[in-house]
Design an enzyme around this catalytic site. Structure first.
Site, PDB file in Angstrom:
ATOM      1  CB  SER A 109      -0.949  -0.052   1.203  1.00 41.58           C
ATOM      2  OG  SER A 109      -1.998   0.878   1.051  1.00 41.58           O
ATOM      3  CG  ASP A 114      -6.581  -3.829  -3.274  1.00 39.73           C
ATOM      4  OD1 ASP A 114      -7.246  -2.869  -2.838  1.00 39.73           O
ATOM      5  OD2 ASP A 114      -5.373  -4.003  -3.011  1.00 39.73           O
ATOM      6  CG  HIS A 122      -5.656  -2.376   0.354  1.00 37.07           C
ATOM      7  ND1 HIS A 122      -4.952  -2.195  -0.808  1.00 37.07           N
ATOM      8  CD2 HIS A 122      -5.112  -1.516   1.254  1.00 37.07           C
ATOM      9  CE1 HIS A 122      -4.047  -1.258  -0.636  1.00 37.07           C
ATOM     10  NE2 HIS A 122      -4.099  -0.834   0.620  1.00 37.07           N
TER      11      HIS A 122
END
Length: 586
Positions: free
Chosen positions: A54, A143, A177
């Site tokens: 991320s 995601d 995610h």
């Protein structure tokens, strides 16, 4: 008030996107000892790599590209995007760089242009360093925070600098995610703290194997190394005001702690994953340490911290909340992480060059070599005439080079190689000559005149197989006192306006080939043309022309210039001694 509203808006956007809603900080489970100064280890700098999730993935791409001379081994990008994706804008960060659509996605061509421009200015390392890097890209198919369209653009970006054979893009696991493991975390489709999901897929292992090649099996039991909490304040002043924690973590395998040669892999967590949010779960339970333990890899876990200015969730600076130069080598967080890697690798002890290289036997087509072993070497590379001859690493301290020409001399050196692929300096050279009569040397071909002046002729020809040098002959006489190694030669000190015949022979070990086909080169005249404009009478008076029956004729060419008087004006060009033509120099 404006700043408070803006920060609140940034928090709202990033909280719901980069690893979801704001969490209440959780206390650390146990009291920790005071952080220590980050130690140095015998870590090969050429085996440095980085990966991240991320915001850590965007940061990993920044580190990999900006410091490509450092992170030569490669990078792993998990749910991130291309280098400098946000271009200094939080709106771009949360829009095209996260919630991308077919009409609103990262401006990859512009990012490539910026990369090239910055590299040319020295603001980031040369992009040529990326060519041999290995890159692992991962995007969960469900995601909902960083869409696969963003990772697709990361793939496109990297393919501009790296061969597709060195890029692996995994995008078919139905994960949300999160950092993906095969043993720890939430359900694969969950998007919630700690943002580590058990998807029965060992992502950390796949990243390390892609970057470093075949590895030993991971440690599935109790780890044998140690966790080190180190002081980050020596790498960045007032870290908590710049989005970084006062301390970071490292996992050090026992072998690395004992001085064996190791690699280093930097792992960058995502937003909401610093110790104030999830304690030690990221640096203990994402799978990297299991592989590091059995493969001599020091794992460095730099840590972020929430800050009041634009970063309430402890994200890495990938859009400029702390530093306008955040993606360049001069960026505060970038320089801090680079300095940590420099510290860890500062204890590197390169292997010494092998000694005792000798020829132990020859045949008509082979030369056998042997040398003394080097402690710490995983194997050896053998070089003939400066070019490596072995395809696979030589495990022992002997090698036979075959397929050679009879009666021919060859020069050899050997280098020791670590398990990480780093080479020592070369050994002293040794020469060996195969038995038997040498084969006839190939005659050079393609001899041509590549240029002339008034006193020189330049020649060029094609290389001849087996030749160590060449001799040049002019009109049958050798003009090279010793063989020339290049396939070009300029013969100087010649007479102007003169033709010369040339041949070339190939040479090796005292033997010379038959001469090549001959070529002729003619030197230039050496005379510089000049032009004069004047009356015909003045030309005749100055000797540039002659009078004939009342007409002026150019000297040498006898071109008629008209009546010999002061009323006719002509330009004459002298093209050689005593020779004039009407008009300017050709």
């Amino acid at each position: 008030m404006t700043n408070i509203v803006r920060q609140s808006r940034i928090c709202s956007i990033l909280v719901t996107s980069m690893l979801a809603a704001c969490q209440h900080a959780m206390p650390l489970a146990t009291a920790m000892a005071a952080p220590i100064t980050l130690p140095s280890y015998n870590v090969d700098p050429a085996q440095s790599s980085v990966s991240g999730l991320s915001s850590g993935a965007f940061m990993a791409a920044q580190m990999h590209v900006a410091y490509s001379a450092t992170f030569k081994a490669g990078a792993g990008v998990v749910a991130g995007g291309p280098f400098y994706c946000a271009q200094g804008s939080v709106v771009t960060a949360t829009g095209p760089c996260m919630a991308a659509t077919s009409t609103s996605k990262p401006a990859t061509s512009s990012l490539i242009s910026t990369t090239n421009s910055w590299a040319s200015q020295g603001l980031i390392d040369a992009t040529s360093n990326l060519a041999n890097s290995k890159v692992y890209l991962y995007s969960g198919s469900i995601d909902s925070t960083v869409k696969q369209l963003v990772m697709n653009e990361a793939n496109t970006y990297y393919q501009n600098y790296i061969s597709s054979a060195n890029i692996f893009y995994k995008n078919n696991v139905a994960s949300e995610h999160a950092m993906v493991t095969d043993y720890f975390g939430s359900a694969c489709s969950t998007k919630a703290s700690p943002y580590i999901n058990n998807c029965n897929f060992d992502l950390a292992g796949e990243i390390l194997k892609w970057i470093y090649g075949t590895l030993n099996a991971k440690n599935t039991g109790t780890l044998g190394g140690s966790f080190v909490e180190f002081n980050q304040t020596e790498f960045i002043a007032n870290p908590t005001t710049h989005g970084m924690a006062a301390s970071g973590w490292a996992y050090v395998p026992a072998n690395c702690g004992a001085g064996q040669q190791c690699k280093v892999h930097v792992v960058l967590h995502g937003c909401q994953q610093d110790p104030t949010k999830i304690q030690d779960q990221y640096y203990r339970n994402t799978g990297y340490n299991k592989w590091a333990d059995t493969n001599n890899i020091v794992v460095l876990y730099p840590q972020t911290a929430p800050s009041s200015t634009g970063n309430p969730n402890g994200c890495w600076d990938w859009w400029g909340y702390d530093d306008a130069n955040y993606a360049k080598k001069s960026g505060r967080q970038m320089a801090a992480v680079k300095a940590m890697v420099d510290r860890v690798t500062s204890g590197f002890a390169a292997l010494p060059a092998p000694t005792g290289l000798q020829v132990t036997g020859v045949t008509n087509s082979s030369i056998a070599l042997a040398w003394s072993g080097v402690t710490g070497a995983a194997g050896y590379d053998v070089y003939r005439g400066g070019a490596k001859v072995n395809t696979a690493l030589v495990a022992g301290t002997a090698y036979t080079d075959s397929g050679l020409a009879a009666g021919t001399s060859y020069s050899y050196t050997v280098k020791a190689v670590t398990s990480g692929g780093s080479s020592s300096t070369a050994s002293s050279a040794v020469s060996g000559t195969t038995s038997g009569s040498p084969p006839p040397l190939t005659t050079p071909t393609g001899l041509n005149v590549s240029g002339t002046t008034a006193s020189s002729v330049s020649l060029a020809w094609s290389a001849a197989s087996g030749a160590s040098g060449y001799h040049v002959y002019r009109n049958g006489g050798k003009v090279t006192a010793s063989p020339v190694s290049a396939t070009t030669y300029t013969d100087t000190g010649l007479a102007a306006s003169t033709s010369y015949s040339y041949t070339v022979t190939s040479y090796a070990a005292g033997n010379e080939s038959a001469p090549s086909s001959a070529v002729t080169g003619t030197t230039l005249s050496g005379f510089t043309c000049s032009a004069t404009t004047s009356s015909n009478y003045a030309h005749v008076t100055a000797g540039r022309a002659v009078n004939s029956g009342g007409y002026a004729l150019a000297k040498g060419s006898n071109q008629n210039m008209g009546l010999n008087n002061t009323f006719y004006t002509t330009t004459l060009a002298q093209t050689s001694a005593g020779y004039y033509i009407i008009g300017n120099c050709p």
